[in-house]
Enzyme design. Sequence first.
Site, mmCIF file in Angstrom:
data_model
loop_
_atom_site.group_PDB
_atom_site.id
_atom_site.type_symbol
_atom_site.label_atom_id
_atom_site.label_comp_id
_atom_site.label_asym_id
_atom_site.label_seq_id
_atom_site.Cartn_x
_atom_site.Cartn_y
_atom_site.Cartn_z
ATOM 1 N N ASP A 1 17.749 0.266 -2.667
ATOM 2 C CA ASP A 1 18.032 0.792 -4.012
ATOM 3 C C ASP A 1 17.140 1.977 -4.377
ATOM 4 O OD1 ASP A 1 19.812 -1.257 -4.127
ATOM 5 O OD2 ASP A 1 18.735 -2.441 -5.628
ATOM 6 N N THR A 2 15.831 1.889 -4.085
ATOM 7 C CA THR A 2 14.899 2.891 -4.628
ATOM 8 C C THR A 2 13.886 3.430 -3.624
ATOM 9 O OG1 THR A 2 13.244 1.250 -5.328
ATOM 10 C CG2 THR A 2 15.035 1.739 -6.876
ATOM 11 N N ARG A 3 13.904 2.921 -2.389
ATOM 12 C CA ARG A 3 12.841 3.276 -1.457
ATOM 13 C C ARG A 3 12.734 4.782 -1.228
ATOM 14 N NH1 ARG A 3 14.400 0.522 2.848
ATOM 15 N NH2 ARG A 3 15.641 2.252 3.661
ATOM 16 N N GLY B 1 11.387 -14.046 7.744
ATOM 17 C CA GLY B 1 10.945 -15.363 7.322
ATOM 18 C C GLY B 1 11.222 -15.619 5.869
ATOM 19 N N ARG C 1 13.419 -3.296 -4.232
ATOM 20 C CA ARG C 1 14.416 -3.499 -3.172
ATOM 21 C C ARG C 1 14.633 -2.168 -2.458
ATOM 22 N NH1 ARG C 1 20.004 -3.220 -2.128
ATOM 23 N NH2 ARG C 1 20.637 -4.792 -0.587
ATOM 24 N N GLY C 2 14.317 -2.145 -1.172
ATOM 25 C CA GLY C 2 14.310 -0.912 -0.409
ATOM 26 C C GLY C 2 15.556 -0.063 -0.499
ATOM 27 N N GLU D 1 8.141 -12.323 -4.170
ATOM 28 C CA GLU D 1 6.982 -11.524 -4.589
ATOM 29 C C GLU D 1 6.806 -11.573 -6.100
ATOM 30 O OE1 GLU D 1 7.127 -8.159 -1.014
ATOM 31 O OE2 GLU D 1 7.692 -7.628 -3.059
#
Length: 729
Positions: free
Chosen positions: A45-47, A75, A42-43, A109
Site C-alpha cells: 500500500d505505502t512502501r 511465521g 502494509r508494504g 505489530e
Amino acid sequence: METREMEISDSSNGTTGSITDRIRGDIQASLRSHFDVFLNFRGPDTRLNFTDCLYHSMDAAGIRVFRDDEEIRKGEAIGGELERAIKSCTICVPIFSKNYASSAWCLRELASMVDCSRNRDGEGTILPVFFDVGPRDVKLETGLYHEALQKHEQKFGCEVVRRWKEALREAARIKGWNLKDGGQGELIRLIVAEVLIKLNKREKILPDHLVGIQDRVEDVVRLLDEGSPDVFYLVMHGMGGIGKTTLAKVVFNQISSRFHGCSFLSDVREALKGGKVIQLQKQLLAETLNFKPIEISDSDAGISQIKRRFRDKKVLIILDDLDKWDQLSKLAKNRDWFGRGSRIIITTRDTNFLPLEEEYRENNAQMQFQEFKIYQMEELHHAHARQLFNKHAFRMDSPPNEYDDVSRDIIYKTGGLPLALEVIGSSLYCKGKQFWKDTLKKLDLVPKQDVCDKLKISFEMLDDAQREIFLDIACHFIGEERVYPYYIWKALDFFPRSDISVLAHMSLIKVDDDDRLLMHDLLRDLGREIIRREDLKVPGKRSRLWCPKIALDVLHTRKGTENVIALKLTGLCKEHDFTSEEFSKLPNLRFLELEGGNLAGDFENLLSSLRWFSWHRCPSDLQAINLCLSNLVILKLLDSDIPENWNGWGPCLANPDLKVIQVIRCHLSAAPDFSTCMNLKILVFDQHCPKSPQMGSSISKLERLKRLEILAAQVQSSKLSTSPHFDPW
C-alpha cells in the site's frame, strides 16, 4: 556517521585476549542499538511512496527509524529482533491504509505496540497516520476491515482477532494525521516536527523553577501575531540576567511545531567572537531543514544557502544574545530571505545596533524599522521575585517566620533580577541567620545597578579551590564535557566532585543532560572581570588569558609571568611558530590551546606544569627538541594530518598518569604505542580516514580504560548507539 563507544570496566587479569574480546563484544552490542521510531505499515500500500518519503525525512532529521516490511516476514509470531525493536522505540507510527487489516503482521505489530504503550504508562507514544482511510474505518465503525478480519478469525481464532480489534480501536482513538487534510509533503513535515518534539530533540531545557513567566509568554505570542503572513523580527531587550533566554526558550517550545522549520542558536555573540560563523550557519540550516549538516566553504556561501533554502519556508529562528549588526547580517539579515509568516526572535542587551526609526531616517539602513517589534523585559514583580528567591533559598514558596524580614530586604536589594535572585538565594540555602545578615550588609555596599558585584558576593563565599574551578570554567571550559577538566582538577589535588556540586547548588554553574559545563553569560563575564582586575594594565600578570590576540601579544613580547596558568591561542588571523624563549616566561602554565604553527627551540624543563594540551592543526613534524610534557593529563589533537611515526607522540605520552587522549577529525593511519601511559581512562579516535587506525597490541594492556570511542569515515550506520555517560569517580 555515528560514534562507536565502548564502556570498558576495570580489569585485573591484563590478558590480551580478554581486552580484545571485550572490545569486540562491545562493538557488537553497539550495533544492537535502540530506535526512536517504529514504522508499522502494509508494504504494497505505502512502501514505495508515503512510507519511503516519511522514513527518509525522519532519517535526515537524525531520527533513528526501524522500518519493518511485513511482506518479507515469515511465521505467525512476533519475537526476536522485531519485538525488541517495538519495545525499544519511544514512538510507534502505524500507517493505516485500505488493505492494512488484510496483513496479519501489521495487526500483530499494532497489538504489540498498544501493549507496550499500556505497560510503560504512556512512555511509549503511538502516533497514527490515516493514509487513505478515516478513524471511523479503523474503529471498525464501517465495514472496510470486516471481511479481512473474518478471514483472520478462521485462521487464527476469535481470541487472537479480538485482541487485534481492540488494538485497532484504541489506536484510532488517538489524535493523529489524516492525509485528507493536506498534501503528503506537508503531512510528513508535521509528523517529523511532532516526533522531534516528542523525542525532545528540539525542545529547549528549562530551569526547574519558572516564576512569573506565563504573562510574558502571552505578551510575546501576541506580538508575534502568528496569523499575519508578514515576515518580521521580534527583539527581546533587557539587561543581562533578566530572563531573556529563558523566555525565548519557553516561547520556542510552545510555538515551534507550527512552522515548517525552526532553530534556536544560543549565545550567538560569543560564538561569532570565536570565529564560529560557519558553524552557526550549518546549525541553522541543519535544524531548520531537518537535514544533516550542509558543507559550507565560507560565510558568504552560508548566506547564499540560507537565502536560497528558506525563501519559501515559514521558519522560526531564535538568535540568542546579539549586539552587532554584522552578527545578524550573517544569519538573518533581510526578511525576503524567508517565507511568508516567518518569525525571527532576537535577544539582546543593547538595541543600538538595530536600524530602528531614527537610525533608518539618518542612515537609510537596508532594513525598514517597521520590521522590528521590541519587547522590553522588565524586572520581576515583587511577588514573583519573592517566590523565585524562596524556591532557591528555602526550597519552598515562603520563608520561615524568623527569616521573613531579612529575606524581604535581600530580595529588594537584588532589584527583581532573576539571575541574582537565583544565585544569591542558592548561596544562602542552609546557612544561618547571621550569615544572611552579613550578606545583606554586603549588598548594602553595592550600587543597585551593579549586578556583577552583587553576584560576586556569592563567588566570595567559595573556598580557594572552588574559586579556581569557577574561574577555569568561566575562561576556558564552558561547553566542555565535565569529565575532562575533572581530571585536571584532580591532578591539582582539588576535590572536583564535591566542588562542582557546590557550584551547581549555588547556581554558579549548571551541568546539562549531555554532562557539559554551562554558565550564564553574566556569571562568565563576572569570572573574566575578576581575572582582568588581577592587573588592569599588564595582561601578562593575569592568571588566565582567553583572548587569543592578548595571549599572542604577551607571548611574543615576552611579557608573561609566573602568574599565567592558562593560555588560548586559537582563531588568529595567521599561524605563528612559538619558541622556547617565549614559553620560558610561563613556568606555571597548566592549560594551553594552540591552532596551527609549530613549537621551535629547546624545551627542556619547560611546560613541565602543563596538564591540558589542545592543538588544532598540529604540525606533521614537531620542531621542538627535548620537549617532555611530564605532567600532562589531557591531550587533544584536532583537524590534523598525523603521520604514522609522528615525533610528537613521545613528548605528549611521557606521563604515565595521562588520563585522556582525543584525536578528532584527524588523518591518522596508525595509533601510537600506549605502553607509556598505562593509566589512560578515555581514548577517542574520531577519524576522517577511510579506515580505523591500526591499534597495535599496546591497547590490550590499558587495563584502566573506561571509555573507547572509534569512528572511521566508512561508519555510516544510523543504527549505532552511544553508551551512557560514565562516572569517573
